[in-house]
Each structure stands twice: as C-alpha cells, then as structure tokens.
Design a protein around this motif. Structure first.
Motif, short mmCIF file in Angstrom:
data_model
loop_
_atom_site.label_atom_id
_atom_site.label_comp_id
_atom_site.label_asym_id
_atom_site.label_seq_id
_atom_site.Cartn_x
_atom_site.Cartn_y
_atom_site.Cartn_z
N ILE A 82 1.02 -1.15 0.04
CA ILE A 82 0.01 0.07 -0.11
C ILE A 82 1.11 1.18 -0.07
N PRO A 83 1.46 1.58 -1.07
CA PRO A 83 2.37 2.58 -1.23
C PRO A 83 1.77 4.14 -1.09
N GLY A 84 2.77 4.76 -0.41
CA GLY A 84 2.25 6.42 -0.14
C GLY A 84 3.49 7.22 -0.44
N GLU A 85 3.04 8.54 -0.33
CA GLU A 85 4.23 9.65 -0.47
C GLU A 85 5.24 9.53 0.62
N ARG A 86 6.35 10.19 0.38
CA ARG A 86 7.61 9.90 1.18
C ARG A 86 7.25 11.14 2.30
N GLY A 101 8.20 6.74 -2.33
CA GLY A 101 7.00 7.67 -2.91
C GLY A 101 6.64 7.57 -4.18
N ALA A 102 6.17 6.28 -4.43
CA ALA A 102 5.68 5.86 -5.75
C ALA A 102 4.32 6.71 -6.02
N VAL A 103 3.47 7.01 -5.03
CA VAL A 103 2.06 7.70 -5.39
C VAL A 103 2.12 8.96 -4.48
N SER A 104 1.10 9.74 -4.54
CA SER A 104 0.61 10.89 -3.69
C SER A 104 -0.33 10.04 -2.60
N GLY A 105 -0.40 10.83 -1.57
CA GLY A 105 -1.31 10.33 -0.46
C GLY A 105 -0.80 9.48 0.45
N VAL A 108 2.65 2.85 5.62
CA VAL A 108 3.27 3.41 6.48
C VAL A 108 2.75 4.55 7.42
N GLN A 109 2.04 5.56 6.61
CA GLN A 109 1.62 6.57 7.28
C GLN A 109 0.47 6.22 8.05
N ALA A 110 -0.04 5.30 7.80
CA ALA A 110 -1.31 4.56 8.62
C ALA A 110 -0.97 3.99 9.88
N GLY A 111 0.31 4.06 10.10
CA GLY A 111 0.75 3.26 11.34
C GLY A 111 0.97 1.85 11.42
N LEU A 113 -8.04 5.81 7.19
CA LEU A 113 -9.57 5.93 7.25
C LEU A 113 -10.10 7.39 6.38
N ALA A 114 -8.99 8.38 6.77
CA ALA A 114 -9.61 9.70 5.93
C ALA A 114 -9.51 9.41 4.18
N TRP A 115 -8.40 8.87 3.94
CA TRP A 115 -8.42 8.67 2.46
C TRP A 115 -9.36 7.80 1.91
N LEU A 116 -9.94 6.89 2.74
CA LEU A 116 -11.07 5.94 2.23
C LEU A 116 -12.35 6.66 2.42
#
Length: 220
Positions: free
Chosen positions: A55-59, A69-73, A77-80, A181-184
């Motif tokens: 589940i990729p995210g931004e740096r 940093g393959a995607v934005s958002g 990792v950011q989700a804990g 949760l916010a992203w979804l």
C-alpha cells in the motif's frame, strides 16, 4: 534460498495469526507512540518498505528510503503499520527481526540474479527500487514459495492497519484523522459516538422488517 526453519516458521505463523485475530477483533488499545523503538532500525525500515510496496504512499520527508514515494497520498506506513505490528499487546514484535532478515535475504538473491548493486548503508530490500520491490514481492506470493503464508499474513495485517486502523480505537482514529480512514472517506460517528447507516447500500430496502424482530435486530 534461505528460509525460516520449520520450527521458527510455525512460531512466526502462530504469532501472525494471533496478531491478525486481535487486530480484526479490535482488542487493542492505542499503541504507544514509541512502540517501534523496541525493534531495531533496520527491521523497522525493512517492514516499512514491505508495507509501502503493498500500500504505497508519499515520502514522509526528503530522503525517506523505506517509503519509495511511488504515489501521492498516504500509504500503509503513514497509517501506522509499524505501530500495529509492534504493539506490546501482540506476540509479533520479537519475530519481526527474523522476518525482516528473511525478506532481506530474498532481496540479496533477487539483486544478485539481476546484477543490481545494493547499498551497504540500508537493508537490502530497502535498497531496491519500487519497481524491483514490487517484482520481488509478487514472487513471494507464488504457490511455490515456501514462506508464502507468512507474506500473506503480513499483507493482511498491512491492510488492516490502513483500511480499518485496527490498532486504534475507531472513534479516536477518525477524530485524529487517521490517514487510511480519511483517504477512504470513512464516515464519522454520530453525536453519541455510534455509527448508524440510514441509507440502504442498494438505495432501497431489500426486504420488509419481520414484525417479530427484536429491538436489537435479532430474529425472534
């Protein structure tokens, strides 16, 4: 190819299953912010890179190596995800170094077969590009991989951390703006702290309520 021994594999699978069960059942309190400090830095980096591949995210900052940093958002990792995996209420944290070592061994074998030069200042898996991480992880889920169930369980835990904030109290997670949760677009609870869904998912009631249904919604 190095693998976890049969005895250790059973221990890892048992810990992963117990962790998934506890997370899915919502049996955890909010994990301490320093939970990941009980696990060595290279282990954390490796598990972060694995979760970010799924589940990729931004740096998070410039020079963030585990997160490609393959995607934005936000991503796992950011989700804990590390807080979920290292919760002191779960049996998994002591086994994470062995799991990370196994994944890094796979990364070394993968890189050697493709003449990829890995840095010596970071874990082998972290040293791979996102494209190569993805290719390697895809192979881990193949039916011929002896440790396939380990990776499957880790992917389940990664999804639970992002999709449900399973390591946190849901109300608190929504209030604090949990990234997954916010992203979804997970809805906030009502004023009384409970979730109710007045709108039918199909846009209409599929059946009339049986007159003998109890106030709790159970059949008579």
């Amino acid at each position: 190819m190095s693998t976890v021994s049969s005895l250790d594999r059973r221990a890892v699978l048992k810990a992963l299953a117990a962790t998934a069960t506890a997370l899915a059942a919502g049996q955890l309190a909010a994990a301490p912010s320093a939970a990941a400090e009980t696990v060595a830095g290279w282990t954390v980096q490796t598990m972060e890179a694995f979760a970010d591949t799924l589940i990729p995210g931004e740096r998070r900052f410039a020079g963030d190596l585990p997160v490609a940093g393959a995607v934005s958002g936000p991503g796992a990792v950011q989700a804990g995800v590390i807080k979920a995996l290292t919760s002191p209420e779960l049996p998994l944290a002591p086994l994470l170094p062995e799991i990370a070592a196994l994944l890094n061994t796979r990364a070394v074998v993968y890189a050697a077969g493709r003449l990829i030069l890995l840095p010596i200042t970071s874990p082998a898996f972290v040293g791979l590009s996102f494209r190569h991480r993805t290719t390697l992880v895809r192979g881990l889920f193949g039916p011929e991989d002896p440790d396939r169930v380990i990776w499957q369980m880790l992917s389940l835990l990664t999804g639970l951390a992002f999709d449900t904030a399973a390591h946190l109290d849901t109300r608190q997670a929504v209030t604090a703006g949990h990234p997954g949760l916010a992203w979804l677009g997970f809805p906030p609870p009502g004023p009384d702290g409970l979730w109710r869904f007045p709108d039918h998912s199909y846009g209409r009631a599929l059946a009339a309520l049986h007159p003998a249904t109890t106030p709790s919604g159970s059949p008579a």
